[in-house]
Scaffold this motif. Sequence first.
Motif, PDB file in Angstrom:
ATOM      1  N   ALA A   4     -23.874  85.499  45.618  1.00  7.06           N
ATOM      2  CA  ALA A   4     -23.123  84.308  45.076  1.00  7.06           C
ATOM      3  C   ALA A   4     -23.141  84.128  43.344  1.00  7.06           C
ATOM      4  N   ASP A   5     -24.458  84.278  42.832  1.00  8.42           N
ATOM      5  CA  ASP A   5     -24.568  84.424  41.661  1.00  8.42           C
ATOM      6  C   ASP A   5     -23.703  85.225  40.808  1.00  8.42           C
ATOM      7  N   PHE A   6     -23.742  86.576  41.273  1.00  7.80           N
ATOM      8  CA  PHE A   6     -23.196  87.642  40.728  1.00  7.80           C
ATOM      9  C   PHE A   6     -21.708  87.852  40.725  1.00  7.80           C
ATOM     10  N   PHE A   7     -21.194  87.356  41.809  1.00  4.46           N
ATOM     11  CA  PHE A   7     -19.620  87.423  42.242  1.00  4.46           C
ATOM     12  C   PHE A   7     -19.151  86.162  41.741  1.00  4.46           C
ATOM     13  N   GLN A   8     -19.933  84.989  41.376  1.00  2.00           N
ATOM     14  CA  GLN A   8     -19.310  83.478  41.103  1.00  2.00           C
ATOM     15  C   GLN A   8     -18.524  83.039  42.308  1.00  2.00           C
ATOM     16  N   MET A   9     -19.224  83.046  43.357  1.00  4.45           N
ATOM     17  CA  MET A   9     -18.848  82.309  44.511  1.00  4.45           C
ATOM     18  C   MET A   9     -19.659  80.898  44.623  1.00  4.45           C
ATOM     19  N   PRO A  10     -18.834  79.787  44.306  1.00  3.82           N
ATOM     20  CA  PRO A  10     -19.581  78.552  44.060  1.00  3.82           C
ATOM     21  C   PRO A  10     -19.917  77.825  45.366  1.00  3.82           C
ATOM     22  N   ILE A  11     -18.972  77.973  46.345  1.00  2.00           N
ATOM     23  CA  ILE A  11     -18.963  77.796  47.680  1.00  2.00           C
ATOM     24  C   ILE A  11     -20.483  78.343  48.434  1.00  2.00           C
ATOM     25  N   LEU A  12     -20.411  79.393  48.124  1.00  2.00           N
ATOM     26  CA  LEU A  12     -21.615  80.122  49.018  1.00  2.00           C
ATOM     27  C   LEU A  12     -22.702  79.826  48.112  1.00  2.00           C
ATOM     28  N   ALA A  13     -22.911  79.470  46.836  1.00  2.00           N
ATOM     29  CA  ALA A  13     -24.037  79.559  46.268  1.00  2.00           C
ATOM     30  C   ALA A  13     -24.483  77.774  46.670  1.00  2.00           C
ATOM     31  N   GLU A  14     -23.489  76.949  46.814  1.00  2.00           N
ATOM     32  CA  GLU A  14     -23.961  75.630  47.239  1.00  2.00           C
ATOM     33  C   GLU A  14     -24.741  75.639  48.570  1.00  2.00           C
ATOM     34  N   THR A  15     -23.805  76.200  49.354  1.00  2.00           N
ATOM     35  CA  THR A  15     -24.327  76.394  50.989  1.00  2.00           C
ATOM     36  C   THR A  15     -25.600  76.962  51.019  1.00  2.00           C
ATOM     37  N   VAL A  16     -25.968  77.954  50.111  1.00  2.00           N
ATOM     38  CA  VAL A  16     -27.260  78.624  50.194  1.00  2.00           C
ATOM     39  C   VAL A  16     -28.311  77.776  49.790  1.00  2.00           C
ATOM     40  N   ALA A  17     -27.765  77.076  48.548  1.00  2.00           N
ATOM     41  CA  ALA A  17     -29.122  76.204  48.043  1.00  2.00           C
ATOM     42  C   ALA A  17     -29.237  74.911  49.219  1.00  2.00           C
ATOM     43  N   TRP A  18     -28.027  74.543  49.761  1.00  2.00           N
ATOM     44  CA  TRP A  18     -28.486  73.285  50.689  1.00  2.00           C
ATOM     45  C   TRP A  18     -29.172  73.797  51.872  1.00  2.00           C
ATOM     46  N   LEU A  19     -28.994  75.081  52.542  1.00  2.00           N
ATOM     47  CA  LEU A  19     -29.592  75.577  53.610  1.00  2.00           C
ATOM     48  C   LEU A  19     -31.086  75.809  53.302  1.00  2.00           C
ATOM     49  N   LYS A  20     -31.298  76.282  52.059  1.00  2.00           N
ATOM     50  CA  LYS A  20     -32.763  76.648  51.834  1.00  2.00           C
ATOM     51  C   LYS A  20     -33.680  75.478  51.873  1.00  2.00           C
ATOM     52  N   VAL A  21     -33.151  74.305  51.289  1.00  2.00           N
ATOM     53  CA  VAL A  21     -34.095  72.930  51.286  1.00  2.00           C
ATOM     54  C   VAL A  21     -34.377  72.603  52.480  1.00  2.00           C
ATOM     55  N   ARG A  22     -33.266  72.880  53.601  1.00  2.00           N
ATOM     56  CA  ARG A  22     -33.487  72.332  55.075  1.00  2.00           C
ATOM     57  C   ARG A  22     -34.225  73.413  55.912  1.00  2.00           C
ATOM     58  N   MET A  23     -34.603  74.598  55.384  1.00  2.00           N
ATOM     59  CA  MET A  23     -35.115  75.600  56.225  1.00  2.00           C
ATOM     60  C   MET A  23     -36.715  75.442  56.266  1.00  2.00           C
TER      61      MET A  23
END
Length: 134
Positions: free
Chosen positions: A115-134
């Motif tokens: 997500a960071d390298f290919f500039q995918m904002p939706i994926l970056a936000e989703t992964v950040a949200w999921l990492k908090v909840r795991m």
Amino acid sequence: SESARFVNPCATYVLPDVVCGFCSHCCELDLCRDATEQREWVCAFCANAHDAEEIERRLVEIAHLRTLSFQMQDVECGKCGIVQRRNLERRCQECAGAFKLRKPAQPLDTFESIADFFQMPILAETVAWLKVRM
């Protein structure tokens, strides 16, 4: 010898069943190694670019499925392997062993890097949200 063999140190992710929107060619796409210098993926058959938004959508779906499979897994006894019957049981009724997860959480670090390298904002936000909840 084994110590002289090259091992690529980079994490990668192979996305299965990527269909070209132009020629309908289906292939597996190694997201970290098959990208061009312009940070896009090109069809090996017709040389047209794959849809980056579709790839991002599929990665978001896979990240959600990974966390869902972790959250929905059975908890089993560490001693005898019996599956926990009630949600609030702390100890196994058969052997008084502690319960443990069947499999650990799958890391989402590769998705975060993609997500960071290919500039995918939706994926970056989703992964950040999921990492908090795991």
